[in-house]
Design an enzyme around this catalytic site. Structure first.
Site, mmCIF file in Angstrom:
data_model
loop_
_atom_site.group_PDB
_atom_site.id
_atom_site.type_symbol
_atom_site.label_atom_id
_atom_site.label_comp_id
_atom_site.label_asym_id
_atom_site.label_seq_id
_atom_site.Cartn_x
_atom_site.Cartn_y
_atom_site.Cartn_z
ATOM 1 N N ARG A 144 0.821 -1.212 0.000
ATOM 2 C CA ARG A 144 0.000 0.000 0.000
ATOM 3 C C ARG A 144 0.856 1.264 0.000
ATOM 4 N NH1 ARG A 144 -5.421 -1.984 2.070
ATOM 5 N NH2 ARG A 144 -6.136 0.139 2.317
ATOM 6 N N TYR A 147 0.781 4.227 -2.574
ATOM 7 C CA TYR A 147 -0.326 5.172 -2.406
ATOM 8 C C TYR A 147 -0.133 6.002 -1.140
ATOM 9 C CZ TYR A 147 -5.242 6.701 -2.026
ATOM 10 O OH TYR A 147 -6.404 7.441 -1.927
ATOM 11 N N ARG A 188 -13.243 -2.064 -4.669
ATOM 12 C CA ARG A 188 -13.460 -1.559 -3.313
ATOM 13 C C ARG A 188 -14.645 -2.293 -2.699
ATOM 14 N NH1 ARG A 188 -12.204 4.955 -3.632
ATOM 15 N NH2 ARG A 188 -12.691 4.840 -5.824
ATOM 16 N N VAL A 189 -14.718 -2.189 -1.383
ATOM 17 C CA VAL A 189 -15.669 -3.046 -0.679
ATOM 18 C C VAL A 189 -17.122 -2.717 -1.032
ATOM 19 C CG1 VAL A 189 -15.744 -1.666 1.476
ATOM 20 C CG2 VAL A 189 -16.109 -4.133 1.539
ATOM 21 N N ASN A 192 -17.851 -3.859 -4.684
ATOM 22 C CA ASN A 192 -17.836 -5.328 -4.758
ATOM 23 C C ASN A 192 -19.107 -5.920 -4.156
ATOM 24 O OD1 ASN A 192 -15.405 -5.684 -6.010
ATOM 25 N ND2 ASN A 192 -14.419 -6.768 -4.336
ATOM 26 N N THR A 212 -12.703 -2.582 10.540
ATOM 27 C CA THR A 212 -13.743 -1.550 10.411
ATOM 28 C C THR A 212 -13.346 -0.462 9.409
ATOM 29 O OG1 THR A 212 -12.875 -0.080 12.138
ATOM 30 C CG2 THR A 212 -14.375 -1.856 12.846
ATOM 31 N N PRO A 276 -5.603 -2.153 6.909
ATOM 32 C CA PRO A 276 -5.811 -1.533 8.229
ATOM 33 C C PRO A 276 -6.929 -2.221 9.021
ATOM 34 C CG PRO A 276 -5.594 0.142 6.533
ATOM 35 C CD PRO A 276 -5.693 -1.173 5.827
HETATM 36 P P1 NAD Z 1 -11.082 7.673 -9.175
HETATM 37 O O1 NAD Z 1 -10.109 6.612 -9.510
HETATM 38 O O2 NAD Z 1 -12.493 7.505 -9.593
HETATM 39 O O3 NAD Z 1 -10.593 9.089 -9.717
HETATM 40 C C1 NAD Z 1 -9.250 9.405 -9.961
HETATM 41 C C2 NAD Z 1 -9.159 10.027 -11.338
HETATM 42 O O4 NAD Z 1 -7.786 10.406 -11.585
HETATM 43 C C3 NAD Z 1 -9.560 9.074 -12.459
HETATM 44 O O5 NAD Z 1 -10.446 9.702 -13.340
HETATM 45 C C4 NAD Z 1 -8.229 8.723 -13.127
HETATM 46 O O6 NAD Z 1 -8.388 8.386 -14.489
HETATM 47 C C5 NAD Z 1 -7.442 10.000 -12.903
HETATM 48 N N1 NAD Z 1 -5.990 9.814 -12.942
HETATM 49 C C6 NAD Z 1 -5.246 8.861 -12.314
HETATM 50 N N2 NAD Z 1 -3.948 9.014 -12.599
HETATM 51 C C7 NAD Z 1 -3.856 10.106 -13.424
HETATM 52 C C8 NAD Z 1 -2.778 10.755 -14.070
HETATM 53 N N3 NAD Z 1 -1.508 10.330 -13.935
HETATM 54 N N4 NAD Z 1 -3.051 11.832 -14.849
HETATM 55 C C9 NAD Z 1 -4.314 12.274 -15.022
HETATM 56 N N5 NAD Z 1 -5.382 11.687 -14.435
HETATM 57 C C10 NAD Z 1 -5.152 10.614 -13.645
HETATM 58 O O7 NAD Z 1 -10.984 7.865 -7.588
HETATM 59 P P2 NAD Z 1 -11.822 8.785 -6.591
HETATM 60 O O8 NAD Z 1 -12.426 7.895 -5.580
HETATM 61 O O9 NAD Z 1 -12.673 9.749 -7.335
HETATM 62 O O10 NAD Z 1 -10.628 9.572 -5.875
HETATM 63 C C11 NAD Z 1 -10.298 10.910 -6.218
HETATM 64 C C12 NAD Z 1 -9.207 11.398 -5.272
HETATM 65 O O11 NAD Z 1 -9.648 11.314 -3.914
HETATM 66 C C13 NAD Z 1 -7.912 10.582 -5.369
HETATM 67 O O12 NAD Z 1 -6.815 11.458 -5.299
HETATM 68 C C14 NAD Z 1 -7.960 9.704 -4.135
HETATM 69 O O13 NAD Z 1 -6.681 9.381 -3.671
HETATM 70 C C15 NAD Z 1 -8.732 10.578 -3.146
HETATM 71 N N6 NAD Z 1 -9.412 9.743 -2.139
HETATM 72 C C16 NAD Z 1 -10.545 9.066 -2.444
HETATM 73 C C17 NAD Z 1 -11.139 8.264 -1.481
HETATM 74 C C18 NAD Z 1 -12.414 7.504 -1.740
HETATM 75 O O14 NAD Z 1 -12.865 6.773 -0.847
HETATM 76 N N7 NAD Z 1 -13.055 7.638 -2.864
HETATM 77 C C19 NAD Z 1 -10.559 8.142 -0.204
HETATM 78 C C20 NAD Z 1 -9.374 8.834 0.054
HETATM 79 C C21 NAD Z 1 -8.810 9.653 -0.914
HETATM 80 N N1 UDP Z 2 -12.884 -5.926 1.477
HETATM 81 C C1 UDP Z 2 -13.610 -7.110 1.605
HETATM 82 N N2 UDP Z 2 -14.142 -7.666 0.487
HETATM 83 C C2 UDP Z 2 -14.034 -7.110 -0.742
HETATM 84 C C3 UDP Z 2 -13.295 -5.898 -0.875
HETATM 85 C C4 UDP Z 2 -12.735 -5.334 0.255
HETATM 86 O O1 UDP Z 2 -13.760 -7.652 2.707
HETATM 87 O O2 UDP Z 2 -14.563 -7.688 -1.720
HETATM 88 C C5 UDP Z 2 -12.319 -5.317 2.687
HETATM 89 C C6 UDP Z 2 -10.849 -4.918 2.596
HETATM 90 O O3 UDP Z 2 -10.009 -6.006 2.942
HETATM 91 C C7 UDP Z 2 -10.775 -3.793 3.610
HETATM 92 C C8 UDP Z 2 -12.146 -3.132 3.517
HETATM 93 O O4 UDP Z 2 -12.997 -4.097 2.916
HETATM 94 O O5 UDP Z 2 -10.614 -4.302 4.920
HETATM 95 C C9 UDP Z 2 -12.153 -1.853 2.690
HETATM 96 O O6 UDP Z 2 -11.530 -2.134 1.470
HETATM 97 P P1 UDP Z 2 -11.461 -1.097 0.266
HETATM 98 O O7 UDP Z 2 -10.657 -1.742 -0.806
HETATM 99 O O8 UDP Z 2 -12.826 -0.628 -0.072
HETATM 100 O O9 UDP Z 2 -10.716 0.189 0.836
HETATM 101 P P2 UDP Z 2 -9.507 0.461 1.869
HETATM 102 O O10 UDP Z 2 -10.152 1.202 2.973
HETATM 103 O O11 UDP Z 2 -8.914 -0.827 2.361
HETATM 104 O O12 UDP Z 2 -8.546 1.257 1.079
#
Ligand code: NAD
Ligand code: UDP
Length: 326
Positions: A144, A147, A188-189, A192, A212, A276
């Site tokens: 991980r 990221y 993602r969970v 899925n 959690t 986590p």
């Molecule tokens: P997402 O994957 O749907 O969106 C990310 C976008 O960035 C996509 O459209 C992808 O094509 C684009 N991208 C990736 N690499 C690129 C590059 N090198 N150049 C140009 N574009 C690029 O994900 P999301 O859930 O919308 O997440 C958006 C942001 O929020 C991300 O930075 C992510 O780390 C952050 N974030 C999201 C979550 C969540 O739960 N959704 C949680 C924590 C942080």
């Molecule tokens: N997870 C799960 N089944 C799935 C996908 C994810 O049990 O099919 C679990 C995963 O191991 C983690 C949590 O769900 O503990 C959240 O996973 P996700 O990939 O959504 O995001 P994370 O918070 O781990 O980045």
């Protein structure tokens, strides 16, 4: 009266970015959506393409670009473990080189820039719930890390451009967010479990399901992010934005089964490395500084998300990104 701004949204075709673009276009701003479509597709913003104040650019942010803007929502980065582990070197390049390039645009234009950081900066936390002051427990050499460490480095870059070059910044630490337009095959969970339940497939619980997460509905999250961007200049974050309602993964699976009325079983799969064990935001700071807190419960948000999953054609989405780590 709204002052019209030129706003760049990197990752603007993604799950969260496309929703931010939508809100900015509706407010009348001139919006540039920049994306390389690695984890998204054009259809996420197709409904905006005819708008006179919306422009779409296909570009990879690891390469420089010259644009004239007033504000930048820097969202580009693969966010789901399967996506960011597909090419971990590209992931960390996106966070580090991408942030340097976008901070360069902000510096040159005098634009305000917001970083979408993550709860993953806390790693597998030893402090619970997690306040912004907690410095985290990240394994720097695990699967991980591309990221987590990429986002930690991006936060460092944002703070240094702010201190050294007076760039106006904001940093938001986003906790697990779900909702319509999340990629159905992102692994993602939430995606899925809903996809499996609707297809009558067994629900895959990684580990024993006692770990959690705290799930925030997309609209609440975007309101928090935009509140930070438009908030007072003396509050730059980092600030946690997420829903403090904490659920085990098993509880989430049971709720999805109840809401979809699916006749499926729970099956256990191996727990991925460094997964986590618990996560919940302490949102005291967001409440105090931004007057923000989430309004949508997990049950309500899941109902809306399930309705969206029922409405889409899965054949219009790219199949799952292979994850060589698992
Ligand atoms: P997402 O994957 O749907 O969106 C990310 C976008 O960035 C996509 O459209 C992808 O094509 C684009 N991208 C990736 N690499 C690129 C590059 N090198 N150049 C140009 N574009 C690029 O994900 P999301 O859930 O919308 O997440 C958006 C942001 O929020 C991300 O930075 C992510 O780390 C952050 N974030 C999201 C979550 C969540 O739960 N959704 C949680 C924590 C942080
Ligand atoms: N997870 C799960 N089944 C799935 C996908 C994810 O049990 O099919 C679990 C995963 O191991 C983690 C949590 O769900 O503990 C959240 O996973 P996700 O990939 O959504 O995001 P994370 O918070 O781990 O980045």
């Amino acid at each position: 009266m709204t002052v019209i701004k030129r706003v760049l949204v990197t990752g603007g075709a993604g799950f969260l970015g496309s929703h931010i673009c939508e809100r900015l276009v509706a407010l009348g701003h001139d919006v540039i959506c920049l994306d390389n479509f690695f984890t998204s597709q054009k259809s996420n913003v197709a409904h905006l393409l005819g708008e006179p104040n919306f422009e779409l650019i296909r570009h990879d942010i690891t390469l420089p670009i010259f644009l004239e803007v007033d504000e930048i929502y820097h969202m580009a980065c693969p966010a789901a473990p399967g996506h960011y582990q597909f090419n971990p070197i590209k992931t960390i390049k996106t966070s580090v080189m991408g942030s340097i390039n976008m901070l360069g645009v902000a510096k040159r234009c005098g634009a305000k820039i917001l970083l979408a950081s993550t709860s993953e900066v806390y790693g597998d936390p030893e402090v619970h719930p997690q306040p912004e002051s907690y410095r985290g427990n990240v394994n720097p050499i695990g699967p991980r890390a591309c990221y987590d460490e990429g986002k930690r480095a991006a936060e460092t870059l944002f703070m240094d451009y702010h201190r050294m070059n007076r760039v106006s910044i904001r940093i938001v630490r986003i906790f697990n967010t779900y909702g319509p337009r999340m990629h159905p095959y992102d692994g993602r969970v939430v995606s899925n479990f809903i996809r499996q339940a609707l297809n009558g497939q067994d629900i895959t619980i990684f580990g024993d399901g006692s770990q959690t997460r705290a799930f925030c509905y997309r609209d609440d999250l975007v309101t928090g992010i935009m509140g930070l961007m438009n908030g007072p200049d003396d509050f730059i974050g980092p600030v946690n934005i997420g829903n403090p309602g904490e659920f085990t993964i098993r509880e989430l699976a049971e709720l999805v089964i109840e809401l979809t009325r699916a006749k499926v079983n729970l099956v256990q799969r191996e727990l991925p490395a460094d997964d986590p064990t618990r996560r919940r935001p302490d949102i005291t700071l967001a409440k105090k500084k931004l007057g923000w807190e989430p309004t949508i419960t997990l049950r309500e948000g899941l109902e809306k998300t399930i309705d969206w999953f029922r409405s889409i054609d899965l054949d219009h989405y790219r199949p799952p990104t292979p994850n060589f780590v698992r």
